[in-house]
Design an enzyme around this catalytic site. Structure first.
Site, PDB file in Angstrom:
ATOM      1  CB  ALA A 238      23.024  40.876  31.797  1.00  0.00           C
TER       2      ALA A 238
ATOM      3  N   GLY B 280      27.363  43.663  29.892  1.00  0.00           N
ATOM      4  CA  GLY B 280      26.387  44.736  29.688  1.00  0.00           C
ATOM      5  C   GLY B 280      26.822  46.054  30.317  1.00  0.00           C
TER       6      GLY B 280
ATOM      7  CD  GLU C  67      27.196  44.345  25.648  1.00  0.00           C
ATOM      8  OE1 GLU C  67      26.731  43.831  26.692  1.00  0.00           O
ATOM      9  OE2 GLU C  67      27.028  43.853  24.527  1.00  0.00           O
TER      10      GLU C  67
ATOM     11  CD  GLU D 154      29.240  39.764  27.361  1.00  0.00           C
ATOM     12  OE1 GLU D 154      30.453  39.764  27.057  1.00  0.00           O
ATOM     13  OE2 GLU D 154      28.568  40.815  27.449  1.00  0.00           O
TER      14      GLU D 154
HETATM   15  N1  CAA Z   1      25.067  39.168  37.821  1.00  0.00           N
HETATM   16  C1  CAA Z   1      24.626  38.833  39.049  1.00  0.00           C
HETATM   17  N2  CAA Z   1      25.374  38.922  40.155  1.00  0.00           N
HETATM   18  C2  CAA Z   1      26.643  39.332  40.010  1.00  0.00           C
HETATM   19  C3  CAA Z   1      27.189  39.694  38.766  1.00  0.00           C
HETATM   20  C4  CAA Z   1      26.332  39.608  37.628  1.00  0.00           C
HETATM   21  N3  CAA Z   1      26.741  39.976  36.401  1.00  0.00           N
HETATM   22  N4  CAA Z   1      28.479  40.068  38.936  1.00  0.00           N
HETATM   23  C5  CAA Z   1      28.739  39.944  40.254  1.00  0.00           C
HETATM   24  N5  CAA Z   1      27.624  39.503  40.911  1.00  0.00           N
HETATM   25  C6  CAA Z   1      27.502  39.230  42.337  1.00  0.00           C
HETATM   26  C7  CAA Z   1      28.234  37.947  42.736  1.00  0.00           C
HETATM   27  O1  CAA Z   1      27.436  36.808  42.446  1.00  0.00           O
HETATM   28  C8  CAA Z   1      28.437  38.180  44.209  1.00  0.00           C
HETATM   29  O2  CAA Z   1      27.239  37.914  44.868  1.00  0.00           O
HETATM   30  P1  CAA Z   1      27.246  37.084  46.276  1.00  0.00           P
HETATM   31  O3  CAA Z   1      28.032  37.967  47.231  1.00  0.00           O
HETATM   32  O4  CAA Z   1      25.803  36.984  46.631  1.00  0.00           O
HETATM   33  O5  CAA Z   1      27.928  35.797  46.014  1.00  0.00           O
HETATM   34  C9  CAA Z   1      28.675  39.685  44.295  1.00  0.00           C
HETATM   35  O6  CAA Z   1      28.149  40.251  43.085  1.00  0.00           O
HETATM   36  C10 CAA Z   1      30.160  40.048  44.348  1.00  0.00           C
HETATM   37  O7  CAA Z   1      30.791  39.417  43.261  1.00  0.00           O
HETATM   38  P2  CAA Z   1      32.098  38.482  43.422  1.00  0.00           P
HETATM   39  O8  CAA Z   1      32.093  37.811  44.749  1.00  0.00           O
HETATM   40  O9  CAA Z   1      32.164  37.615  42.204  1.00  0.00           O
HETATM   41  O10 CAA Z   1      33.237  39.608  43.403  1.00  0.00           O
HETATM   42  P3  CAA Z   1      34.737  39.451  42.905  1.00  0.00           P
HETATM   43  O11 CAA Z   1      35.414  40.735  43.291  1.00  0.00           O
HETATM   44  O12 CAA Z   1      35.326  38.174  43.358  1.00  0.00           O
HETATM   45  O13 CAA Z   1      34.637  39.370  41.288  1.00  0.00           O
HETATM   46  C11 CAA Z   1      33.836  40.036  39.096  1.00  0.00           C
HETATM   47  C12 CAA Z   1      34.167  40.473  40.554  1.00  0.00           C
HETATM   48  C13 CAA Z   1      35.125  39.628  38.382  1.00  0.00           C
HETATM   49  C14 CAA Z   1      33.196  41.238  38.407  1.00  0.00           C
HETATM   50  C15 CAA Z   1      32.873  38.833  39.123  1.00  0.00           C
HETATM   51  O14 CAA Z   1      31.790  39.133  39.981  1.00  0.00           O
HETATM   52  C16 CAA Z   1      32.309  38.460  37.784  1.00  0.00           C
HETATM   53  O15 CAA Z   1      32.985  37.831  36.985  1.00  0.00           O
HETATM   54  N6  CAA Z   1      31.030  38.837  37.528  1.00  0.00           N
HETATM   55  C17 CAA Z   1      30.341  38.463  36.290  1.00  0.00           C
HETATM   56  C18 CAA Z   1      30.801  39.291  35.131  1.00  0.00           C
HETATM   57  C19 CAA Z   1      30.111  38.838  33.859  1.00  0.00           C
HETATM   58  O16 CAA Z   1      30.205  37.688  33.436  1.00  0.00           O
HETATM   59  N7  CAA Z   1      29.370  39.757  33.213  1.00  0.00           N
HETATM   60  C20 CAA Z   1      28.653  39.471  31.982  1.00  0.00           C
HETATM   61  C21 CAA Z   1      27.198  39.182  32.296  1.00  0.00           C
HETATM   62  S1  CAA Z   1      26.292  38.636  30.867  1.00  0.00           S
HETATM   63  C22 CAA Z   1      25.958  40.059  30.014  1.00  0.00           C
HETATM   64  O17 CAA Z   1      26.244  41.153  30.438  1.00  0.00           O
HETATM   65  C23 CAA Z   1      25.256  39.848  28.699  1.00  0.00           C
HETATM   66  C24 CAA Z   1      25.090  41.104  27.900  1.00  0.00           C
HETATM   67  O18 CAA Z   1      25.867  41.354  27.007  1.00  0.00           O
HETATM   68  C25 CAA Z   1      23.977  41.968  28.115  1.00  0.00           C
END
Ligand code: CAA
Length: 258
Positions: free
Chosen positions: A65, A109, A112, A132
């Site tokens: 998400a 998500g 999922e 999450e």
């Molecule tokens: N939402 C919004 N933006 C996101 C994102 C997300 N889920 N995942 C990555 N991005 C963005 C980052 O903020 C970053 O943006 P900026 O360049 O503007 O800073 C860009 O994408 C690149 O990401 P990273 O710099 O973090 O890239 P990385 O290679 O260092 O790491 C990653 C990759 C491990 C996937 C890391 O981005 C990460 O941990 N992302 C979040 C993953 C997460 O927690 N997902 C669960 C979301 S909650 C959910 O999904 C609830 C549900 O069940 C429905």
């Protein structure tokens, strides 16, 4: 079909939907989900499409998400909007077969949505996870439920409580992933598989999909009864007659979707 957050292409009998928010690793924003719902409605209404493929980029299928969109929301906003139910679940409601082609991150998500598809084909680079817990929440798009039914309690608890990612090979061993290809070949290989499904009788494919899905919602005895009735029902179709006649006559069948 032109969208802001996805790319939709028709490849023969296959509708290919590519998530296209590279700067946010295909985070599933409201706009992306709205585009996806619209594309799926359109592809399902198109009789020339026999199979749908969902994919992302080499780096990310989808990183979950969009955290920036939901970070500031209150309980009542999430509850009143019934966040997730509206939109996301459209993937699970597809009547046509739908395959997830996953390279890179399929997290939260993203994992999922892939699990809502009929099956997942992964690149060797794929990473699945429910992280999450790292950001103070839990899966909200069916991850805890679909994973538990797919890979059992131990690995589901491990993924949901530690937030660790698992790679393509572990995901295949656990039963999340049907097949693995080299990342460079993933989309072409999945399109070939999807075209093979699209070439079959579409009503029979839909019945086969319905029968398998019943296994997740019913007792074994009821599921077997449901399967048997659908199996009998295939004998009311011209395509069953044609398929078996073609086998007996040692030729390829020509299905009419009737
Ligand atoms: N939402 C919004 N933006 C996101 C994102 C997300 N889920 N995942 C990555 N991005 C963005 C980052 O903020 C970053 O943006 P900026 O360049 O503007 O800073 C860009 O994408 C690149 O990401 P990273 O710099 O973090 O890239 P990385 O290679 O260092 O790491 C990653 C990759 C491990 C996937 C890391 O981005 C990460 O941990 N992302 C979040 C993953 C997460 O927690 N997902 C669960 C979301 S909650 C959910 O999904 C609830 C549900 O069940 C429905």
């Amino acid at each position: 079909m032109a969208y802001d957050n996805i790319i939709v292409e028709i490849r023969g009998g296959v509708g290919l939907v590519t998530f296209n928010r590279p700067k946010a690793l295909n985070a599933l924003s409201a706009g992306l989900i709205a585009d996806l719902v619209n594309a799926l409605d359109t592809l399902e209404a198109d009789n020339s499409i026999g199979c749908i493929v969902l994919t992302g980029s080499e780096k990310a299928f989808a990183a979950g998400a969009d955290i920036t969109e939901i970070a500031g929301r209150s309980y009542l906003e999430m509850y009143s909007d019934d966040f997730i139910a509206d939109g996301w679940e459209r993937v699970a409601r597809c009547q046509k077969p739908i395959i997830a082609a996953v390279a890179g991150y399929a997290l939260g998500g993203g994992c999922e949505i892939a699990l809502m598809c009929d099956f997942i084909i992964a690149a060797d680079t794929a990473k699945f996870g429910q992280p999450e817990i790292m950001i103070g929440t839990i899966p909200g798009a069916g991850g805890s439920q679909r994973l538990a039914r797919t890979i059992g309690k131990a690995k589901t608890m491990d993924m949901c409580l530690t937030g660790r990612n698992i790679g393509a090979e572990e995901a295949e061993r656990a039963g999340i992933v049907a097949r693995i290809f080299a990342a460079a070949d993933l989309v072409d290989e999945v399109i070939k598989i999807a075209q093979g499904i699209a070439d079959k009788s579409q009503p029979i494919v839909a019945m086969g999909k319905e029968a398998v899905n019943k296994a997740f919602e019913t007792s074994l005895a009821e599921g077997i009864r449901f399967e048997r009735r659908l199996f009998h029902a295939t004998f009311a179709t011209e395509d069953q007659t044609e398929g078996m006649a073609a086998f007996v006559e040692k030729r390829q069948p020509s299905f009419k979707n009737k």
